[in-house]
Write a protein that holds these residues in place. Structure first.
Motif, PDB file in Angstrom:
ATOM      1  N   LEU A   1     -11.485  -5.431  -5.729  1.00 37.68           N
ATOM      2  CA  LEU A   1     -10.293  -5.677  -4.920  1.00 37.68           C
ATOM      3  C   LEU A   1      -9.077  -4.906  -5.332  1.00 37.68           C
ATOM      4  N   ILE A   2      -9.277  -4.286  -6.745  1.00 34.79           N
ATOM      5  CA  ILE A   2      -8.077  -3.634  -7.226  1.00 34.79           C
ATOM      6  C   ILE A   2      -7.839  -2.249  -6.119  1.00 34.79           C
ATOM      7  N   SER A   3      -9.123  -1.728  -6.027  1.00 31.52           N
ATOM      8  CA  SER A   3      -9.027  -0.359  -5.032  1.00 31.52           C
ATOM      9  C   SER A   3      -8.691  -0.821  -3.774  1.00 31.52           C
ATOM     10  N   VAL A   4      -9.184  -2.036  -3.195  1.00 29.46           N
ATOM     11  CA  VAL A   4      -8.879  -2.336  -1.864  1.00 29.46           C
ATOM     12  C   VAL A   4      -7.370  -2.487  -1.744  1.00 29.46           C
ATOM     13  N   ALA A   5      -6.690  -3.214  -2.713  1.00 28.71           N
ATOM     14  CA  ALA A   5      -5.339  -3.367  -2.632  1.00 28.71           C
ATOM     15  C   ALA A   5      -4.424  -1.960  -2.439  1.00 28.71           C
ATOM     16  N   LEU A   6      -4.960  -0.992  -3.311  1.00 33.71           N
ATOM     17  CA  LEU A   6      -4.372   0.255  -3.491  1.00 33.71           C
ATOM     18  C   LEU A   6      -4.682   1.010  -2.151  1.00 33.71           C
TER      19      LEU A   6
ATOM     20  N   LEU B   1      -4.293   6.629  -7.958  1.00 36.81           N
ATOM     21  CA  LEU B   1      -4.805   5.419  -8.663  1.00 36.81           C
ATOM     22  C   LEU B   1      -5.772   4.758  -8.299  1.00 36.81           C
ATOM     23  N   GLY B   2      -6.110   4.555  -6.915  1.00 38.56           N
ATOM     24  CA  GLY B   2      -7.339   3.969  -6.286  1.00 38.56           C
ATOM     25  C   GLY B   2      -8.421   4.612  -6.688  1.00 38.56           C
ATOM     26  N   ALA B   3      -8.684   6.023  -6.745  1.00 41.31           N
ATOM     27  CA  ALA B   3      -9.733   6.642  -7.250  1.00 41.31           C
ATOM     28  C   ALA B   3     -10.140   6.628  -8.739  1.00 41.31           C
ATOM     29  N   ALA B   4      -9.131   6.240  -9.480  1.00 41.04           N
ATOM     30  CA  ALA B   4      -9.436   5.914 -10.925  1.00 41.04           C
ATOM     31  C   ALA B   4     -10.070   4.700 -10.964  1.00 41.04           C
ATOM     32  N   VAL B   5      -9.996   3.814  -9.919  1.00 43.51           N
ATOM     33  CA  VAL B   5     -10.618   2.374  -9.959  1.00 43.51           C
ATOM     34  C   VAL B   5     -11.839   2.485  -9.286  1.00 43.51           C
TER      35      VAL B   5
END
Length: 508
Positions: free
Chosen positions: A206-211, A233-237
């Motif tokens: 869900l962290i990457s989903v939000a980003l 930032l999303g790709a880092a998650v």
């Protein structure tokens, strides 16, 4: 009306609304406080709270074996990884300390997840009174797993993460409701998603989903730098948000916005590099584990490669899977590129380069992003149940129709059930052999995903089928006359919203 209302735009919602009096009327007013965004946030909160309840038995029940967890479908990666990756001792995920590495495996996730897990473990222990983690280093790891204090920490760890995931879900719902100011209710398919309820707490996705949702919002406001930073930032998650750059490339080629794409790509790379740098400097070998783990893993849960591996007497080699999956995905991306460059243009002008593409004809970021991520998941070596979340924010904007969302998510729910039955051994044939019913679950999931892919492709080729191309009827002087251009965030005061809305309904 200052926005498209779902009871007047979607046949499924209109039919359901008959229970409470039918579609909204022409003279319906607006509540001073309950705006569409606030209603959507409430929906998201309620659904996510139900998801916590659904996962609660596996966090609170004592003395239950693994098969019990599978049969109740409440498994989460958070509990086994708390001790198994050294978080109970607050071991830095990228420590190259020999003793630490002899005791614990390296986190096999991207750095963003490792940072989040370490931070929430630290917060968990602060909440629990800061136990002596140094004393735990003198005890066997197996002994820690059965310790009552550690077990209490586990429950707190899950709740701390659940609170963080809830904020991520709310942020995603908020962002999706604002991508298209004229269609806030499209985000309801995210807020009320049963897949969000069932899979939101399985892992840290869900962290990457939000980003990703925030990146969609940033691009709709023409914030190229912010879009790139959020993608990085999303790709880092999770790696998949990086695929949005391919979707941006198509849009920027169509509209000749090369500088915008350059800014987004550069800032995505810079942000990803900055986030990864601390992990790499503290343990380069440990940082590389994520990459080697995914390159070396064989056919795994939910993938078509698992079916092939179990059908073939001699299985299928990892090298073969890597080669063919990347070849297929590369061809898929080329197909999306060609589709994106041609879609929406009149046949006689499809190959014309005389003028920049009309923004109204250009496929939307959510559509292109959905197609690319779907292609990746169709041939990936693993499809964990929570991977549906990768598609969710893109899918609800790419094809904002409840009928199609229900069909797609029904396939995902069916797969969600079969994967736990498979892991628990409940699908094993009485006479032995491979669990063929699990293959049915995989095929059904892929078929429903491909159905949604076909619908999105049709919308791109025939834009009059695309619900998001319609404009709401706007009351002159209401303050909402400057609704955002579809997918671009550019106010267009020259568009007659009322006439366009009537024409779109006539076409339908």
């Amino acid at each position: 009306m200052t926005h498209v209302h779902p009871t007047r735009d979607d046949r499924v919602v209109a039919a359901v609304s008959e229970v409470v009096g039918g579609p909204v009327g022409d003279h319906a007013g607006r509540h001073r406080w309950w705006t569409p965004t606030r209603v959507l946030l409430l929906m998201t909160a309620v659904v996510f709270a139900l998801g916590i309840v659904q996962k609660a038995p596996c966090s609170l029940a004592e003395g239950k074996d693994q098969n019990w967890v599978y049969s109740h479908m409440c498994y989460s990666d958070l509990r086994p990884l708390y001790v198994g990756r050294g978080l109970a001792e607050l071991s830095w995920p990228y420590s190259d300390d020999t003793e630490t590495r002899n005791r614990y495996q390296v986190m096999e996730y991207p750095v963003g997840i490792a940072y989040w897990a370490y931070g929430t473990a630290w917060l968990t222990q602060k909440i629990d009174g800061s136990p002596d983690v140094d004393a735990r280093a003198d005890r066997p790891v197996t002994e820690l797993s059965g310790d009552k204090d550690v077990d209490r920490e586990l429950t707190i760890f899950v709740l701390v993460n659940a609170a963080g995931f809830a904020l991520m879900a709310l942020a995603a719902g908020w962002a999706l409701s604002r991508v298209d100011r004229g269609r806030p209710w499209d985000a309801a398919a995210f807020a009320l998603s049963p897949t969000l309820l069932l899979t939101g707490l399985i892992n840290w996705d869900l962290i990457s989903v939000a980003l990703v949702a925030l990146a969609l919002l940033a691009w709709s406001r023409e914030r190229s730098v912010l879009t790139g930073a959020l993608i990085g930032l999303g790709a880092a998650v999770k790696l998949y948000p990086l695929f949005l750059l391919g979707a941006l490339l198509v849009i920027c080629i169509r509209q000749r916005r090369y500088a915008a794409f350059g800014l987004a790509a550069v800032w995505a790379a810079v942000t990803w590099g900055v986030v990864n740098l601390p992990a790499y400097l503290s343990g380069a070998a440990e940082w590389k584990v994520f990459w080697s783990f995914n390159a070396d893993r064989g056919p795994d849960l939910g993938s078509v490669w698992l079916i092939i591996d179990q059908v073939r007497a001699d299985g299928v080699q990892v090298h073969t899977i890597n080669t063919w999956s990347w070849l297929f995905f590369g061809a898929w991306c080329v197909g999306v590129l060609v589709l994106g460059l041609l879609a929406g243009r009149p046949m006689r002008n499809r190959w014309s380069r005389s003028s920049p593409g009309d923004p109204a004809e250009t496929p939307r970021l959510a559509q292109l992003g959905f197609l690319i991520v779907a292609g990746f998941l169709l041939v990936n070596k693993v499809y964990s149940p929570q991977y549906v979340l990768w598609l969710l924010p893109l899918a609800v904007l790419a094809r904002p129709r409840w009928r199609d969302q229900i069909i797609w998510q029904a396939g995902e729910i069916f797969y969600f059930c079969t994967v736990w039955w498979y892991l628990g051994g409940y699908l094993q044939p009485a006479g032995g052999g491979d669990p063929g019913f699990y293959w049915v679950g995989i095929v059904v999931r892929m078929a429903c995903e491909l159905y949604l892919v076909v619908m999105v492709v049709r919308d791109m080729l025939l834009p009059h089928h695309d619900p998001a191309r319609d404009r709401p009827e706007v009351v002159p002087g209401s303050g909402d006359d400057d609704l955002v251009e579809r997918g671009r965030g550019v106010a267009d005061p020259h568009v007659d919203h009322v006439a366009h809305g009537r024409h779109a309904r006539a076409v339908r």
